[in-house]
Structures are given as C-alpha cells and as structure tokens.
Enzyme design. Sequence first.
Site, PDB file in Angstrom:
ATOM      1  N   SER A   1      73.027  76.670 -20.343  1.00 35.01           N
ATOM      2  CA  SER A   1      72.733  78.202 -19.659  1.00 35.01           C
ATOM      3  C   SER A   1      71.727  77.944 -18.592  1.00 35.01           C
ATOM      4  CB  SER A   1      71.926  78.422 -21.369  1.00 35.01           C
ATOM      5  OG  SER A   1      71.161  79.437 -20.544  1.00 35.01           O
TER       6      SER A   1
ATOM      7  N   ASP B   1      69.289  79.496 -18.105  1.00 35.03           N
ATOM      8  CA  ASP B   1      67.112  80.049 -19.073  1.00 35.03           C
ATOM      9  C   ASP B   1      66.928  78.038 -19.551  1.00 35.03           C
ATOM     10  OD1 ASP B   1      68.651  79.705 -21.256  1.00 35.03           O
ATOM     11  OD2 ASP B   1      67.783  81.482 -21.869  1.00 35.03           O
ATOM     12  N   ARG B   2      67.544  77.761 -19.687  1.00 36.35           N
ATOM     13  CA  ARG B   2      67.989  76.016 -20.734  1.00 36.35           C
ATOM     14  C   ARG B   2      67.586  75.641 -21.866  1.00 36.35           C
ATOM     15  NH1 ARG B   2      63.693  73.447 -16.412  1.00 36.35           N
ATOM     16  NH2 ARG B   2      64.567  74.160 -14.606  1.00 36.35           N
ATOM     17  N   VAL B   3      67.925  76.940 -22.481  1.00 40.57           N
ATOM     18  CA  VAL B   3      68.194  77.090 -23.779  1.00 40.57           C
ATOM     19  C   VAL B   3      69.693  77.251 -24.040  1.00 40.57           C
ATOM     20  CG1 VAL B   3      67.862  78.545 -26.132  1.00 40.57           C
ATOM     21  CG2 VAL B   3      66.968  79.194 -24.152  1.00 40.57           C
ATOM     22  N   HIS B   4      70.074  75.493 -23.531  1.00 45.85           N
ATOM     23  CA  HIS B   4      71.688  75.387 -23.741  1.00 45.85           C
ATOM     24  C   HIS B   4      72.119  75.379 -25.144  1.00 45.85           C
ATOM     25  CE1 HIS B   4      70.614  74.318 -19.836  1.00 45.85           C
ATOM     26  NE2 HIS B   4      69.398  72.348 -19.879  1.00 45.85           N
TER      27      HIS B   4
END
Length: 195
Positions: free
Chosen positions: A171, A173-176
Amino acid sequence: MSDPIYSEAIARLEDALERARASGRRNMDAMSLATVDPTGAPSVRHVLLKAIDERGLRFFTDARSEKARDLEGNPRASVCFYWEPIEEQARIDGTVVRLSDEDVAADFAKRPRAGQIMIRVSAQSEPIDTLDTLRAAAAEAEATLPDPVTCPSDWIGFCLVPQRIEHWQGSRDRVHSRSVFTAGEDGWVFSLLQP
Ligand SMILES: Cc1cc2nc3c(=O)[nH]c(=O)nc-3n(C[C@H](O)[C@H](O)[C@H](O)COP(=O)(O)O)c2cc1C
C-alpha cells in the site's frame, strides 16, 4: 466438502496470478521453492507453477536434482511469489506429495518439443564438462527421437499441499496488508498481521 476459508485463500491466489499475468510481464508463474536437506540446511530456487487448485500447487522437476532429493527426505516446503507489477507477494508453506506418472506425462506432453528434448538429455544438477556436450546430445535427440517424445522416468512432479497461505498487498501509505490463512485442528482460520 472443502473449507470455505481455504477456498477463499486459493481463490485469492488464483485472482492475484490472473492480475499479475494480465500485466504482460514474463514469468509471473515463477515461484521460489525452499527445501531443506537432511542436515537442516535450506536451499531455494525458482520453479514454474504449472497448475493450482484446491488440491495444491503443482510443479515439475528432475528426480536427480537437489530439490527432488531434499523433498524425498523431507516433504515440507515453502514457495514464494513476488508479483512486482501488482505489488503483491504470496507465501505458501506445506507438504509435497508426488504426482502420478499419468499426471507427469500429461504435463510433459503439452511442452514444446525442444523443451521435452532438453528434459530428456539433461541430468539436472549433475556436473558437465562443457555445455557443447549437451548441445550435441540435444541435436542428436532432435534427429532421432520420434514424435511425440515420451516422458523420461526421471521427470517427476509434486503437488504442494498448503498448510499456511499468506497474501501480502503493498500500500502507498505503507500500511501493507498481510492476510494469513492457516490450517488448524478445527479447520482453516484467517488472521490479519501487522506489516
Ligand atoms: C524462472 C525460472 C523457472 C524455472 N522453472 C523450473 C521448473 O519448473 N522446474 C525445474 O526443475 N527447474 C526450473 N528452473 C531451474 C531451477 O531454478 C534450478 O536451477 C534447477 O531446477 C536445479 O535446482 P536444484 O539443483 O536446486 O534442484 C527454473 C529457473 C527459473 C529462473
């Protein structure tokens, strides 16, 4: 009847493969395959996924290879895909079972003749003095082997029966997202892991 959570895990894998293939990039079916030798030492290499369904993931190889010898001694294995075009990863841990001779022959029959011939002449993972020796063996086989080429007994297949499937989706936003499906005593369970 199959477990709905397991069915969902397989359906997600099939869907990710479809989307990765649709990118037009080559080798979206390649998966790294990790095996373990009798001393516990791991090794990893790519193989091609040839089929997937609820029975598991099928791949083919040479019985003389390191991976095949590892799997004979310890059938536990892991595979990992990374599909860069869609920024997704899938990890599957499980246990392999050998495919029947009929299944292996059926897959072999669908391969191009040149591929069949190389499978016939190459003793995978054995040392060779020079690749010219192999080229000469392939040329001789090409001239002498009848059509269709029969599947050699050293060519074998495995089905990796999953016990854990993890699907990672990147993702911006790094909220994988990490969706994990695990075989438990009372059926498959789903969990979401922090990235
Ligand atoms: C993209 C890709 C796909 C491959 N597919 C296969 C395959 O389906 N089966 C196979 O035996 N080797 C395949 N290979 C070669 C293996 O990675 C490996 O070099 C070979 O099987 C010997 O491995 P081993 O000695 O560790 O058993 C592939 C290599 C690449 C790069």
